[in-house]
Design a protein around this motif. Structure first.
Motif, short mmCIF file in Angstrom:
data_model
loop_
_atom_site.label_atom_id
_atom_site.label_comp_id
_atom_site.label_asym_id
_atom_site.label_seq_id
_atom_site.Cartn_x
_atom_site.Cartn_y
_atom_site.Cartn_z
N GLN A 126 42.88 11.35 96.99
CA GLN A 126 43.71 10.45 96.11
C GLN A 126 45.04 10.91 95.91
OE1 GLN A 126 40.35 10.94 92.93
NE2 GLN A 126 40.68 8.71 92.36
N THR A 148 35.10 3.98 96.14
CA THR A 148 35.26 2.84 95.41
C THR A 148 36.65 2.46 95.31
OG1 THR A 148 35.58 4.08 93.10
CG2 THR A 148 33.41 3.68 94.16
N GLY A 149 36.67 1.03 95.00
CA GLY A 149 37.94 0.35 94.79
C GLY A 149 38.58 0.84 93.79
N GLU A 150 37.78 1.50 92.79
CA GLU A 150 38.47 1.63 91.52
C GLU A 150 39.37 3.08 91.79
OE1 GLU A 150 36.62 2.96 87.23
OE2 GLU A 150 36.07 0.95 88.05
N ARG A 151 38.70 3.80 92.39
CA ARG A 151 39.39 5.10 92.71
C ARG A 151 40.47 5.11 93.81
NH1 ARG A 151 35.97 9.47 94.81
NH2 ARG A 151 37.27 10.92 93.92
N PHE A 152 40.39 4.13 94.85
CA PHE A 152 41.25 3.88 95.81
C PHE A 152 41.78 2.57 96.04
CE2 PHE A 152 38.58 7.62 96.62
CZ PHE A 152 39.51 8.50 97.18
N PRO A 153 42.52 2.09 95.13
CA PRO A 153 43.19 0.86 95.10
C PRO A 153 43.87 0.47 96.38
CG PRO A 153 44.11 1.97 93.31
CD PRO A 153 43.27 3.09 94.07
N ASP A 154 43.98 -0.58 97.03
CA ASP A 154 45.02 -1.03 98.17
C ASP A 154 44.80 -0.15 99.19
OD1 ASP A 154 46.25 -2.51 96.13
OD2 ASP A 154 47.37 -1.18 95.51
#
Lengths: 226, 105
Positions: free
Chosen positions: A87, A111-117
């Motif tokens: 992150q 997860t997309g929440e922890r790793f956006p874009d």
């Protein structure tokens, strides 16, 4: 640069093909040269050296100046392990121009929440990665601490041209990792390509500082080949 | 995928803006941005990217607006900031050459 040339350069980037644009500085005339079409070009030497060392520059030919602009494929970082250090590492890598892909078969991590874009894969590294993914403009870092996940990724990286391979873990973890990889058939010379414990020794504490030490080591490998 | 400056220039063109591209083609000494660094400028002087540590951007932007008007590429050269170059120069002591061209068409 006309629109057609712009689109050709952008499409080469999207498909990870190396191209150069050549501009006659006095005349403004421009052309595009793919890396695989360098042979026989009047600027062959400048072009092939430029691609190899990722170096653009001005070259003289028959009294005229030409700017050779190298557009190598974007740098790519493959992160194995959607962990806390990842992150911190990912925003830094993106700022330095890397396209990032994250692999972690443990669904709760990637997860997309922890790793956006970021391109996320919740499969095993050897299911996601193919030979073409790990080219000479790619770095791979294995961050899970779990041999079941890290080892297959490292094996693939060792068989590839990627310019940097890093593995998180203490000296002891690193030693047992080397033993396992050797037992699975990796050669001693190849194993020396793995940077572990990962990162330059700058006394890093905590995820953000460890990420800085990894970025620094990757950069050194990229720019100095060390 | 990380957005590139050229990609952004294409977007600006699609939006109907006029765009010029400035590219560092040569550096000597301690230049802050490597060869190949780029800056894009639109007809209103909005710009993205960088060709120096900020020392010459202002001058490059106005040259880029001239280039958009004329349609003709230009080469700019900047050296060390001394008294005469106080308006525009590189405080770092380096020298750079920049190619400025209109985009699109």
């Amino acid at each position: 640069m006309n629109r057609d040339l712009i689109d050709q350069v952008l499409s080469a980037r999207d498909t990870r093909r190396a191209v150069a644009t050549v501009t006659s500085i006095a005349g403004g005339v421009q052309r595009i040269v793919p890396r695989d079409a360098v042979a026989g070009d009047p600027l062959e030497e400048a072009l092939s050296e430029g691609f190899r060392f990722d170096k653009s520059g001005v070259h003289a030919l028959e009294g005229e100046e030409y700017f050779v602009h190298i557009h190598n494929p974007a740098l790519k970082l493959v992160v194995v392990g959607a962990v806390h250090i990842a992150q911190s590492l990912i925003p830094m890598a993106r700022a330095a121009g890397y396209d990032v892909m994250v692999i972690d078969p443990r669904g709760a991590f990637a997860t997309g929440e922890r790793f956006p874009d970021v391109t996320l894969h919740d499969e095993w590294p050897d299911e996601v990665l193919s030979e073409g993914d790990l080219d000479a403009r790619t770095a791979l870092v294995a961050l899970t601490h779990d041999p079941k996940i890290d080892d297959p990724a490292l094996r693939m990286a060792l068989d590839s041209e990627c310019f940097y391979i890093g593995a998180l873990g203490s000296r002891r973890t690193q030693a047992s990792r080397m033993e396992r990889l050797k037992a699975s058939g990796a050669l001693q010379d190849a194993l020396a390509r793995i940077h572990g414990p990962i990162g330059l020794d700058i006394g890093a504490r905590g995820a953000p500082e460890i990420a800085i030490s990894i970025m620094a080591e990757m950069t050194r490998a990229l720019r100095l080949g060390e | 995928m990380t957005e590139t400056l050229l990609g952004q220039a294409a977007q600006w063109l699609d939006d109907g803006r006029q765009v010029a591209l400035a590219t560092v083609i040569e550096t000597w000494g301690s230049a802050p941005q490597p060869v190949g660094s780029q800056l894009i400028v639109d007809q209103d002087g909005n710009f993205e990217g960088s060709v120096s540590g900020g020392c010459v951007e202002g001058d490059v932007v106005s040259a880029a607006m001239d280039v958009m008007d004329s349609g003709e590429p230009r080469v700019l050269a900047y050296g060390v900031a001394d008294e005469t170059a106080w308006q525009v120069g590189l405080a770092c002591g380096g020298k750079i050459r920049i190619y400025v061209e209109p985009l699109g068409a």
